[in-house]
Design an enzyme around this catalytic site. Structure first.
Site, short mmCIF file in Angstrom:
data_model
loop_
_atom_site.label_atom_id
_atom_site.label_comp_id
_atom_site.label_asym_id
_atom_site.label_seq_id
_atom_site.Cartn_x
_atom_site.Cartn_y
_atom_site.Cartn_z
N HIS A 277 1.93 8.06 1.84
CA HIS A 277 2.96 8.87 2.50
C HIS A 277 2.77 10.35 2.21
O HIS A 277 2.38 10.76 1.11
CB HIS A 277 4.37 8.40 2.17
CG HIS A 277 4.79 8.50 0.73
ND1 HIS A 277 5.41 9.62 0.21
CD2 HIS A 277 4.72 7.61 -0.29
CE1 HIS A 277 5.71 9.41 -1.06
NE2 HIS A 277 5.30 8.21 -1.40
N GLU A 321 8.76 8.26 3.89
CA GLU A 321 8.74 7.11 2.97
C GLU A 321 9.85 7.22 1.95
O GLU A 321 10.51 6.23 1.61
CB GLU A 321 7.38 7.04 2.26
CG GLU A 321 7.15 5.77 1.45
CD GLU A 321 7.54 5.88 -0.02
OE1 GLU A 321 7.39 4.90 -0.75
OE2 GLU A 321 8.01 6.97 -0.44
N GLU A 322 10.08 8.43 1.46
CA GLU A 322 11.07 8.62 0.41
C GLU A 322 12.49 8.40 0.90
O GLU A 322 13.40 8.24 0.10
CB GLU A 322 10.94 10.03 -0.19
CG GLU A 322 9.61 10.30 -0.89
CD GLU A 322 9.44 9.53 -2.19
OE1 GLU A 322 10.33 8.71 -2.52
OE2 GLU A 322 8.42 9.75 -2.87
N ASP A 350 -0.07 4.41 -3.07
CA ASP A 350 1.07 5.26 -3.42
C ASP A 350 1.10 5.46 -4.93
O ASP A 350 1.29 4.51 -5.68
CB ASP A 350 2.35 4.58 -2.93
CG ASP A 350 3.58 5.46 -3.03
OD1 ASP A 350 3.48 6.56 -3.58
OD2 ASP A 350 4.65 5.04 -2.55
#
Length: 503
Positions: A277, A321-322, A350
């Site tokens: 990401h 993504e976060e 990741d």
């Protein structure tokens, strides 16, 4: 008025024929250029990976994170920030500069973004040190401090019946578990609470996101279990705890972008896909999380252009993504069944460089996930063993961008080096480092800078990424065929859907 030019049909036909000839010649030349390159080899691709190259890109990414300072008062690459826009520009321009080896595309979608400017939580006569406002929390009423007694909610606060009658006008203290943070916040709001505090059911502090906004959400904090226990005891003894909460924040929707790069060479119906990401959390620059994965992918993609492939390779840099795996979820949701089946496997990378690292392999088994996940897991194990490195298994629990893939029948897996988990004494014997400390002490914090990265681990893992690409870009021999998009993945029952969206 300018006179119209009349071009004979024969001339147009000739021009069309010439254009077709030039197009075919161009494709032929590109094919010849590709076929003249040696077939990708794992060792050769790994040999391109050096710590100096990773460091150079890490410094560039931190420089880009500085673009977020004006709005957030510190470096960040959170979606919606100038730091994230700069990250996307850097990735795209790097890929575009590699010539015509890749088909590079942007996939835009709307994501919920937010910014917290100030916050304060006072319980009784003190401010708990672990109190942290949750991402995508609304502000307190009128962006001002609100005052009310602290009230203990029964069970995990997922049902209306969990909230006592005196919740109205209070600050609700809720235990983590069973349902998502956003559900707890909404339930508290429906019960009349002016704010909510979710405390951890495990050791350590608690950060999270409320996810998609709801009109019922109230300003919500996370709190460690240790800090919560004192207040729980007092409330259970019938004591009154006057409290106040203050959050100044905004939550809104903004466009953001996934970047996809696919080799023009190789079998386009059999693709090896990998991703990381591109965004960080709002709290910091995210050079390990997940600048390290983004950079590893970019470095491997840069050197893959020196080789030909027999199966197509598709790189992805996800946005959001976060905030709950937004980019990867959206990408998979847009795949037709035909396009889904072209992806033979997805590999998630990741956090490749945690300072107090362990070499972690997702324990992706075929029994609980799409067939092929276990074969990918074993490739990682074999690599670590062949390099005399220890490894450990971690749960394949839906915490990163592989989640949408395995839920839609695509085999998946990946590696990591650890986030906020606690390193054990046994792991210190295996990997070095400090027992009792987080794998990444700067996880989701301002100190996740270049200095937060362990380059020894980063190099090993980037070489492993190169190995995984080279292996499947050459052949899927022995790897299970895709037969459909249905999945036996167990992620629906997991506690996670993303690093912050936890129950």
């Amino acid at each position: 008025m300018k006179a119209l030019s009349i071009i004979p049909l024969t001339t147009l036909a000739a021009a069309s024929a010439l254009q077709q000839y030039l197009h075919e010649a161009s494709n032929s030349q590109a094919s010849l250029s590709s076929s003249s390159k040696p077939l990708v080899d794992s060792k050769a691709l790994q040999d391109h990976i050096t710590s100096d190259k990773l460091l150079k890109r890490a410094n560039k990414l931190f420089e880009i994170a500085q673009l977020g300072v004006e709005e957030y008062n510190h470096p960040t690459r959170v979606i919606g920030s100038d730091g994230h826009v700069g990250t996307l520009d850097y990735i795209y321009s790097t890929l575009a500069g590699l010539g015509d080896y890749y088909e590079v595309s942007n996939q835009s979608f709307e994501a919920v973004v937010g910014n917290i400017f100030e916050s304060r939580l006072v319980l009784g006569d003190g401010e708990p040190k672990s109190a942290t406002p949750m991402s995508l929390t609304p502000p307190t009423k009128n962006k001002d401090a609100v005052f009310g007694p602290l009230v203990l909610v029964a069970n995990e606060g997922c049902d209306a019946s969990d909230y006592p009658s005196n919740t109205t006008g209070s600050i609700a203290l809720i235990k983590r578990g069973v349902c998502a943070f956003g559900d707890k916040s909404a339930a508290a709001g429906k019960a009349g609470a002016i704010a909510a505090v979710v405390y951890n059911s495990e050791k350590g502090s608690l950060s999270g996101t409320l996810g998609e906004p709801s009109k019922y959400h109230v300003a919500t904090f996370g709190l460690s279990n240790e800090d919560a226990q004192e207040f729980i005891r007092k409330l259970q003894d019938g004591k009154l705890i006057p409290s106040s909460a203050y959050i100044d924040s905004i939550v809104h929707k903004a466009p953001t972008t996934n970047i996809i790069a696919q080799t023009k060479g190789g079998d386009q119906n059999n693709c090896v896909m990998l991703g990381g990401h591109s965004d960080s959390v709002a709290e910091g620059p995210g050079i390990n999380d997940d600048g390290s994965g983004s950079i590893s992918l970019l470095e491997v993609a840069t050197h893959l252009v020196n080789y030909s492939v027999q199966n197509c390779v598709r790189f992805a840099w996800w946005a959001g993504e976060e905030e709950g795996l937004l980019g990867s979820d959206y990408y998979v949701s847009q795949l037709s069944e035909k396009e889904n089946l072209k992806i033979r496997l997805f590999m998630d990378y990741d956090m490749m460089a945690s300072p107090n690292y362990a070499y972690q392999v997702y324990n992706a088994t075929n029994a609980l996930n799409p067939t092929g996940s276990e074969e990918l897991r074993d490739l990682y194990i074999d690599f670590y063993k062949s390099h005399n490195q220890n490894y450990t298994f971690i749960p394949f629990d839906g915490r990163s961008d592989y989640d949408a893939f395995i839920k839609n029948g695509i085999p998946g897996g990946g590696i990591a080096t650890g986030a906020e988990g606690i390193k054990t004494k046994d792991e210190v014997e295996m990997f070095g480092g400090s027992a009792g400390q987080w794998y990444d002490p700067c996880y989701h914090q301002l100190c996740d800078t270049v200095d937060n990265c362990n380059f020894d681990a980063w190099v090993i893992n980037t070489k492993l990424i190169a190995h995984s690409v080279a292996t499947y870009a050459v052949s899927f021999k022995g790897f299970p065929e895709r037969t459909g998009v249905s999945s036996n993945a167990q992620g629906e029952e997991s506690l996670y859907h993303g690093p912050k969206l936890v129950m």
